[in-house]
Design a protein around this motif. Structure first.
Motif, PDB file in Angstrom:
ATOM      1  N   TRP A  28       0.827  -1.210   0.000  1.00 50.29           N
ATOM      2  CA  TRP A  28       0.000   0.000   0.000  1.00 50.29           C
ATOM      3  C   TRP A  28       0.861   1.259   0.000  1.00 50.29           C
ATOM      4  CZ3 TRP A  28       1.113   3.149   4.029  1.00 50.29           C
ATOM      5  CH2 TRP A  28       1.749   2.563   5.124  1.00 50.29           C
ATOM      6  N   PHE A  29       2.109   1.147   0.433  1.00 48.67           N
ATOM      7  CA  PHE A  29       2.973   2.325   0.563  1.00 48.67           C
ATOM      8  C   PHE A  29       3.262   2.919  -0.813  1.00 48.67           C
ATOM      9  CE2 PHE A  29       6.972   4.579   1.172  1.00 48.67           C
ATOM     10  CZ  PHE A  29       6.662   5.324   2.282  1.00 48.67           C
ATOM     11  N   GLY A  30       2.970   4.206  -0.959  1.00 49.58           N
ATOM     12  CA  GLY A  30       3.180   4.886  -2.230  1.00 49.58           C
ATOM     13  C   GLY A  30       1.953   4.919  -3.109  1.00 49.58           C
ATOM     14  N   MET A  52       4.896   9.953   3.197  1.00 47.85           N
ATOM     15  CA  MET A  52       5.947  10.518   4.035  1.00 47.85           C
ATOM     16  C   MET A  52       5.375  11.188   5.288  1.00 47.85           C
ATOM     17  SD  MET A  52       8.863   9.719   2.930  1.00 47.85           S
ATOM     18  CE  MET A  52       8.167   8.145   2.500  1.00 47.85           C
ATOM     19  N   ILE A  53       4.171  11.723   5.206  1.00 49.46           N
ATOM     20  CA  ILE A  53       3.526  12.279   6.404  1.00 49.46           C
ATOM     21  C   ILE A  53       3.257  11.152   7.399  1.00 49.46           C
ATOM     22  CG2 ILE A  53       1.393  13.320   7.273  1.00 49.46           C
ATOM     23  CD1 ILE A  53       1.364  15.036   4.715  1.00 49.46           C
ATOM     24  N   ILE A  54       2.802  10.013   6.912  1.00 50.89           N
ATOM     25  CA  ILE A  54       2.547   8.866   7.798  1.00 50.89           C
ATOM     26  C   ILE A  54       3.849   8.366   8.408  1.00 50.89           C
ATOM     27  CG2 ILE A  54       1.816   6.447   7.825  1.00 50.89           C
ATOM     28  CD1 ILE A  54      -0.378   7.244   5.861  1.00 50.89           C
ATOM     29  N   VAL A  55       4.909   8.267   7.617  1.00 46.53           N
ATOM     30  CA  VAL A  55       6.213   7.848   8.144  1.00 46.53           C
ATOM     31  C   VAL A  55       6.694   8.826   9.210  1.00 46.53           C
ATOM     32  CG1 VAL A  55       8.649   7.579   7.542  1.00 46.53           C
ATOM     33  CG2 VAL A  55       6.896   6.557   6.100  1.00 46.53           C
ATOM     34  N   VAL A  58       4.669   8.305  12.477  1.00 51.04           N
ATOM     35  CA  VAL A  58       5.060   7.064  13.158  1.00 51.04           C
ATOM     36  C   VAL A  58       6.431   7.209  13.812  1.00 51.04           C
ATOM     37  CG1 VAL A  58       5.679   4.644  12.765  1.00 51.04           C
ATOM     38  CG2 VAL A  58       3.612   5.581  11.743  1.00 51.04           C
ATOM     39  N   LEU A  59       7.398   7.780  13.102  1.00 48.94           N
ATOM     40  CA  LEU A  59       8.728   7.967  13.679  1.00 48.94           C
ATOM     41  C   LEU A  59       8.706   8.935  14.860  1.00 48.94           C
ATOM     42  CD1 LEU A  59      11.032   8.065  10.544  1.00 48.94           C
ATOM     43  CD2 LEU A  59      10.833   6.253  12.254  1.00 48.94           C
ATOM     44  N   THR A  60       7.891   9.972  14.797  1.00 52.28           N
ATOM     45  CA  THR A  60       7.771  10.904  15.910  1.00 52.28           C
ATOM     46  C   THR A  60       7.213  10.207  17.148  1.00 52.28           C
ATOM     47  OG1 THR A  60       7.429  12.756  14.389  1.00 52.28           O
ATOM     48  CG2 THR A  60       6.721  13.068  16.668  1.00 52.28           C
ATOM     49  N   ILE A  61       6.213   9.380  16.955  1.00 57.77           N
ATOM     50  CA  ILE A  61       5.641   8.632  18.088  1.00 57.77           C
ATOM     51  C   ILE A  61       6.674   7.680  18.676  1.00 57.77           C
ATOM     52  CG2 ILE A  61       3.924   6.881  18.699  1.00 57.77           C
ATOM     53  CD1 ILE A  61       2.047   8.264  16.657  1.00 57.77           C
TER      54      ILE A  61
END
Length: 68
Positions: A28-30, A52-55, A58-61
């Motif tokens: 689903w990515f992309g 990239m917003i989702i990535v 997730v990385l911030t969390i």
């Protein structure tokens, strides 16, 4: 610093192994709404804005969880 590099390497190794065994997990990515794909005869442009917003979220969390 070396410890963080080793952790990042281990995470990338695990992610690579998972994608090798089950590539459908991130198919689903992309392909999300908001990802821009422009294809002509000579040029292919891909701008994964939503992915990239989702990535980033997730990385911030994950980083905030490990900081505590």
């Amino acid at each position: 610093m070396a410890q963080w590099i080793m952790i990042a390497g281990a995470i990338l190794l695990i992610l690579g192994a998972i994608l090798h065994v089950a590539p459908w997990l991130l198919s689903w990515f992309g392909k999300l709404p908001g990802d821009i794909r422009i294809e002509t005869e000579r040029i292919k442009v891909f701008i994964p804005i939503t992915s990239m917003i989702i990535v980033s979220i997730v990385l911030t969390i994950i980083i905030n969880i490990f900081k505590r």
